[in-house]
Design an enzyme around this catalytic site. Structure first.
Site, PDB file in Angstrom:
ATOM      1  N   GLU A  26       4.010  -3.604  12.537  1.00 29.12           N
ATOM      2  CA  GLU A  26       3.070  -2.509  12.296  1.00 29.12           C
ATOM      3  C   GLU A  26       1.920  -3.145  11.531  1.00 29.12           C
ATOM      4  O   GLU A  26       2.027  -3.421  10.349  1.00 29.12           O
ATOM      5  CB  GLU A  26       3.796  -1.417  11.502  1.00 29.12           C
ATOM      6  CG  GLU A  26       3.190  -0.060  11.671  1.00 29.12           C
ATOM      7  CD  GLU A  26       2.158   0.198  10.606  1.00 29.12           C
ATOM      8  OE1 GLU A  26       0.983  -0.188  10.858  1.00 29.12           O
ATOM      9  OE2 GLU A  26       2.498   0.731   9.552  1.00 29.12           O
TER      10      GLU A  26
ATOM     11  N   CYS B  62      -3.327   1.580   6.677  1.00 28.00           N
ATOM     12  CA  CYS B  62      -3.638   0.944   7.964  1.00 28.00           C
ATOM     13  C   CYS B  62      -4.220   1.944   8.953  1.00 28.00           C
ATOM     14  O   CYS B  62      -4.896   1.546   9.904  1.00 28.00           O
ATOM     15  CB  CYS B  62      -2.398   0.274   8.527  1.00 28.00           C
ATOM     16  SG  CYS B  62      -0.983   1.369   8.552  1.00 28.00           S
TER      17      CYS B  62
ATOM     18  N   GLU C 165       7.900   3.107  14.894  1.00 30.68           N
ATOM     19  CA  GLU C 165       8.745   3.507  13.773  1.00 30.68           C
ATOM     20  C   GLU C 165       8.808   5.027  13.714  1.00 30.68           C
ATOM     21  O   GLU C 165       7.820   5.693  14.021  1.00 30.68           O
ATOM     22  CB  GLU C 165       8.170   2.940  12.476  1.00 30.68           C
ATOM     23  CG  GLU C 165       8.366   1.429  12.421  1.00 30.68           C
ATOM     24  CD  GLU C 165       7.694   0.769  11.257  1.00 30.68           C
ATOM     25  OE1 GLU C 165       7.040   1.465  10.465  1.00 30.68           O
ATOM     26  OE2 GLU C 165       7.821  -0.460  11.136  1.00 30.68           O
TER      27      GLU C 165
ATOM     28  N   ASN D 273       0.804  -1.237   0.000  1.00 30.60           N
ATOM     29  CA  ASN D 273       0.000   0.000   0.000  1.00 30.60           C
ATOM     30  C   ASN D 273       0.831   1.279   0.000  1.00 30.60           C
ATOM     31  O   ASN D 273       0.398   2.313  -0.498  1.00 30.60           O
ATOM     32  CB  ASN D 273      -1.033  -0.006   1.137  1.00 30.60           C
ATOM     33  CG  ASN D 273      -0.405  -0.036   2.492  1.00 30.60           C
ATOM     34  OD1 ASN D 273       0.779  -0.324   2.626  1.00 30.60           O
ATOM     35  ND2 ASN D 273      -1.182   0.266   3.514  1.00 30.60           N
TER      36      ASN D 273
ATOM     37  N   ARG E 168      11.194   3.733   5.514  1.00 33.81           N
ATOM     38  CA  ARG E 168      10.990   3.965   6.953  1.00 33.81           C
ATOM     39  C   ARG E 168      11.732   2.925   7.800  1.00 33.81           C
ATOM     40  O   ARG E 168      12.353   3.249   8.802  1.00 33.81           O
ATOM     41  CB  ARG E 168       9.482   3.923   7.241  1.00 33.81           C
ATOM     42  CG  ARG E 168       9.111   4.203   8.661  1.00 33.81           C
ATOM     43  CD  ARG E 168       7.656   4.574   8.784  1.00 33.81           C
ATOM     44  NE  ARG E 168       6.776   3.423   8.807  1.00 33.81           N
ATOM     45  CZ  ARG E 168       5.454   3.498   9.006  1.00 33.81           C
ATOM     46  NH1 ARG E 168       4.887   4.677   9.193  1.00 33.81           N
ATOM     47  NH2 ARG E 168       4.715   2.423   9.030  1.00 33.81           N
TER      48      ARG E 168
ATOM     49  N   ALA F  12       6.316  -6.702  -1.050  1.00 29.34           N
ATOM     50  CA  ALA F  12       5.065  -7.362  -1.434  1.00 29.34           C
ATOM     51  C   ALA F  12       5.149  -7.783  -2.895  1.00 29.34           C
ATOM     52  O   ALA F  12       5.748  -7.089  -3.719  1.00 29.34           O
ATOM     53  CB  ALA F  12       3.900  -6.409  -1.220  1.00 29.34           C
ATOM     54  N   GLU F  13       4.520  -8.910  -3.201  1.00 26.93           N
ATOM     55  CA  GLU F  13       4.599  -9.470  -4.565  1.00 26.93           C
ATOM     56  C   GLU F  13       3.934  -8.555  -5.592  1.00 26.93           C
ATOM     57  O   GLU F  13       4.287  -8.579  -6.767  1.00 26.93           O
ATOM     58  CB  GLU F  13       3.992 -10.876  -4.600  1.00 26.93           C
ATOM     59  CG  GLU F  13       2.600 -11.034  -4.027  1.00 26.93           C
ATOM     60  CD  GLU F  13       2.561 -11.190  -2.498  1.00 26.93           C
ATOM     61  OE1 GLU F  13       3.552 -10.831  -1.839  1.00 26.93           O
ATOM     62  OE2 GLU F  13       1.525 -11.643  -1.984  1.00 26.93           O
TER      63      GLU F  13
ATOM     64  N   GLY G 101       1.152 -10.959  10.531  1.00 25.88           N
ATOM     65  CA  GLY G 101       2.042 -10.602  11.643  1.00 25.88           C
ATOM     66  C   GLY G 101       2.069 -11.702  12.696  1.00 25.88           C
ATOM     67  O   GLY G 101       3.132 -12.047  13.226  1.00 25.88           O
TER      68      GLY G 101
HETATM   69  P1  ADP Z   1      -2.298  -7.901   2.595  1.00 23.35           P
HETATM   70  O1  ADP Z   1      -3.366  -8.875   2.955  1.00 23.35           O
HETATM   71  O2  ADP Z   1      -2.706  -6.504   2.728  1.00 23.35           O
HETATM   72  O3  ADP Z   1      -1.617  -8.199   1.299  1.00 23.35           O
HETATM   73  P2  ADP Z   1      -0.257  -9.212   4.052  1.00 23.35           P
HETATM   74  O4  ADP Z   1      -0.013  -9.128   5.499  1.00 23.35           O
HETATM   75  O5  ADP Z   1      -0.722 -10.508   3.497  1.00 23.35           O
HETATM   76  O6  ADP Z   1      -1.225  -8.024   3.719  1.00 23.35           O
HETATM   77  O7  ADP Z   1       1.047  -8.818   3.229  1.00 23.35           O
HETATM   78  C1  ADP Z   1       2.028  -7.929   3.679  1.00 23.35           C
HETATM   79  C2  ADP Z   1       3.387  -8.518   3.344  1.00 23.35           C
HETATM   80  O8  ADP Z   1       3.491  -9.771   4.000  1.00 23.35           O
HETATM   81  C3  ADP Z   1       3.612  -8.801   1.862  1.00 23.35           C
HETATM   82  O9  ADP Z   1       4.981  -8.577   1.569  1.00 23.35           O
HETATM   83  C4  ADP Z   1       3.314 -10.282   1.749  1.00 23.35           C
HETATM   84  O10 ADP Z   1       3.976 -10.919   0.683  1.00 23.35           O
HETATM   85  C5  ADP Z   1       3.881 -10.761   3.068  1.00 23.35           C
HETATM   86  N1  ADP Z   1       3.353 -12.047   3.533  1.00 23.35           N
HETATM   87  C6  ADP Z   1       2.102 -12.518   3.471  1.00 23.35           C
HETATM   88  N2  ADP Z   1       2.022 -13.748   4.015  1.00 23.35           N
HETATM   89  C7  ADP Z   1       3.282 -14.066   4.436  1.00 23.35           C
HETATM   90  C8  ADP Z   1       3.873 -15.197   5.082  1.00 23.35           C
HETATM   91  N3  ADP Z   1       3.173 -16.273   5.419  1.00 23.35           N
HETATM   92  N4  ADP Z   1       5.196 -15.150   5.355  1.00 23.35           N
HETATM   93  C9  ADP Z   1       5.939 -14.074   5.023  1.00 23.35           C
HETATM   94  N5  ADP Z   1       5.440 -12.976   4.423  1.00 23.35           N
HETATM   95  C10 ADP Z   1       4.136 -12.972   4.122  1.00 23.35           C
END
Ligand code: ADP
Length: 511
Positions: A282, A316, A490, A181, A189, A206-207, A265
């Site tokens: 966070e 958030c 942070e 986001n 940060r 994030a992917e 988290g």
């Molecule tokens: P959203 O649902 O908003 O995408 P996520 O918490 O799933 O939020 O994603 C935030 C970050 O956490 C992204 O970089 C995502 O790839 C990563 N992420 C999601 N699931 C996992 C996991 N099981 N282990 C490590 N990173 C993860």
């Protein structure tokens, strides 16, 4: 709509795009569409050559293909970060500060390109993306300075023969997992603080938005930040959990810093238990935005729009529930709808767009399910309430009144452009409603009653409170939540402590 409200809104929109006119555009977004990950100062593909696509959420266009890395490449990155730590921790604070400032200055010269990448991969309007880059860069500058002020303590000793000291030392290699986001700012940060403290990092962006992360590496390299200090491992959704597991379970990683959902988290915290890792989290929010009878309603509407609809509601700290006291309820709803009706929904790259797409169709489906649930239970749509004609990732900015506690919006984070408005009778009820959640990131309220202001500011169970203000972030404040919204802070003078250990040393035999 009052004149003041219109001028405040103009100011607000301007503040999202601060500095955009003074930007030197030396690299365009297209030339920053990276194709490799960055490990130990090298631009590298995945070992098996696999890639995954990065698409523009506004139209589905392919922007780039980046390496789909797995556990093996993550371990390699961790090993390099661990080797680099042995050297980076011995740089003086001043030397690290000089390099961070250089990094900051080079990125400042390339703000426009960085902003265009954010818009291309995240979808937010370009003016907002420029604001995000300015915000992210402010942390690099902030921590370049804070790194020079990592003081320990000399402790008054109870023994004539002993001298007692606290040293502050970098924790080591940090695994940094960031969301889509604010794909640039959330990296700057956390990485800014980590590097200033003397830590090295392995970032997993994030992917949906890996290009902003890779762009920061490109400029770090130009600034002379040594190989292995900043590493970025990219991976698709398919490999997210194995990459995350390596970061959480490797004994060579000393800390996990995560920005994202509370559900993820919690997974990362559980995975970090066996190595008793430091974590800062966070996480998600469920902010209440309260408007009391005494409030300046025009100002409250400006604040509500800024807090709720920035990033199409995908932040958030975005208010998930608007709580408005009965005397000003109708006026607030009417004025909010007037402002929302002026939004321009579209591709963030087009001039004049104020609301971009959501990150993907799944996000649109969630907003739609919250709207449908609210309507089925008696909520009245004042504007929006449907998918937007611009395409499958767009949702019309929506205001719904007559919201009640049994609706999904009152228990789940919507993360989209939906403002649900709940009517309340008195302060006690408002505070009870605001706190009736396991989340505790941000809260906002508008009131002109000074005694009420103190009471409510103290009673809200959150980490951050906006009082007569909808925009609360800055590098100088301690950003973070309580309850299931997270751990640690942070930014501010406290943020760097998340990346430092205190070591107590006792010097004996002095006399
Ligand atoms: P959203 O649902 O908003 O995408 P996520 O918490 O799933 O939020 O994603 C935030 C970050 O956490 C992204 O970089 C995502 O790839 C990563 N992420 C999601 N699931 C996992 C996991 N099981 N282990 C490590 N990173 C993860």
């Amino acid at each position: 709509m009052s004149r003041k409200l219109v001028s405040d809104l103009k100011l607000l929109i301007k503040s999202f795009s601060t500095h955009c006119t003074s930007i030197q555009q030396s690299r365009s977004a297209s030339s920053l569409a990276f194709k490799n990950a960055y490990i130990n100062g090298q631009w590298v593909p995945a070992e098996d050559g696999r890639t995954f696509p990065v698409r523009n959420p506004a139209n589905g266009d392919l922007i780039s293909e980046v390496p789909d890395m797995q556990a093996k490449e993550t371990e390699t990155a961790v090993n390099h970060a661990s080797d680099a730590f042995k050297r980076w921790k011995n740089y003086t604070a001043i030397e690290r500060s000089i390099l961070l400032k250089k990094w900051h200055d080079i990125m400042t010269k390339n703000q426009e390109g960085l902003a265009q990448i954010v818009t291309a991969e995240n979808g937010k309007p370009l003016a907002e993306a420029r604001g995000e880059i300015t915000y992210g860069l402010s942390f690099v500058e902030w921590f370049a300075e804070e790194g020079k002020r990592i003081y320990g303590d000399v402790i008054p000793s109870a023994f004539q023969s002993k001298r007692l000291l606290h040293l502050k030392q970098p924790v080591g290699v940090c695994g940094i997992i960031t969301p889509w986001n604010s794909p640039s700012a959330m990296i700057l940060r956390t990485v800014g603080a980590a590097l200033a403290a003397g830590c090295t990092v392995v970032v997993k962006p994030a992917e949906d938005t890996p290009l902003s992360a890779l762009a920061t590496c490109y400029f770090a390299e130009q600034a002379g930040i040594p190989a292995g200090v900043l590493n970025v491992v990219t991976c698709s959704q398919q490999h997210v959990s194995e990459v995350g597991r390596v970061l959480c379970q490797s004994p060579k990683v000393s800390k996990i810093s995560f920005t994202g959902s509370s559900a993820t988290g919690k997974i990362l915290m559980k995975q970090s238990v066996d190595t008793v890792k430091r974590v800062s989290m966070e996480l998600g929010g469920h902010a209440a935005f309260i408007v009391f009878n005494s409030a300046d309603v025009d100002a409250a509407v400006v604040g509500a729009v800024a807090a709720k609809f920035r990033g199409a509601g995908q932040t958030c700290i975005s208010p998930n529930r608007m709580l408005v006291q009965e005397e000003v309820y109708d006026e607030f709803c009417e004025k909010l709808v007037k402002v929302v009706s002026q939004f321009v929904v579209g591709d963030g790259q087009e001039d004049g767009t104020t609301q971009g797409p959501l990150i993907h169709e799944k996000a649109v489906n969630k907003v739609d399910s919250h709207v449908k649930d609210a309507v089925a239970k008696g909520g009245k749509v004042l504007i929006g309430g449907e998918r937007h004609v611009k395409g499958p990732t767009f949702y019309s900015p929506t205001v719904i009144r007559d919201i009640t506690e049994d609706m999904l919006v009152c228990s789940e984070e919507t993360f989209g452009p939906l403002a649900p408005v709940i009517k309340f009778k008195n302060e006690e009820e408002a505070v009870l409603l605001a706190n009736s959640t396991r989340f505790g990131l941000a809260g906002y309220f508008y009131s002109q009653d000074i005694r009420q202001i103190w009471r409510v500011a103290e009673d809200l169970e959150v980490g951050m409170v906006g009082i007569n203000e909808g925009i609360i972030f800055s590098p100088s404040i301690a950003f973070g939540g309580i309850k299931e919204s997270g751990l640690g802070r942070e930014g501010s003078k406290y943020g760097i402590d998340e990346y430092l250990n205190i070591k107590y040393t006792c010097f004996g035999g002095i006399c």
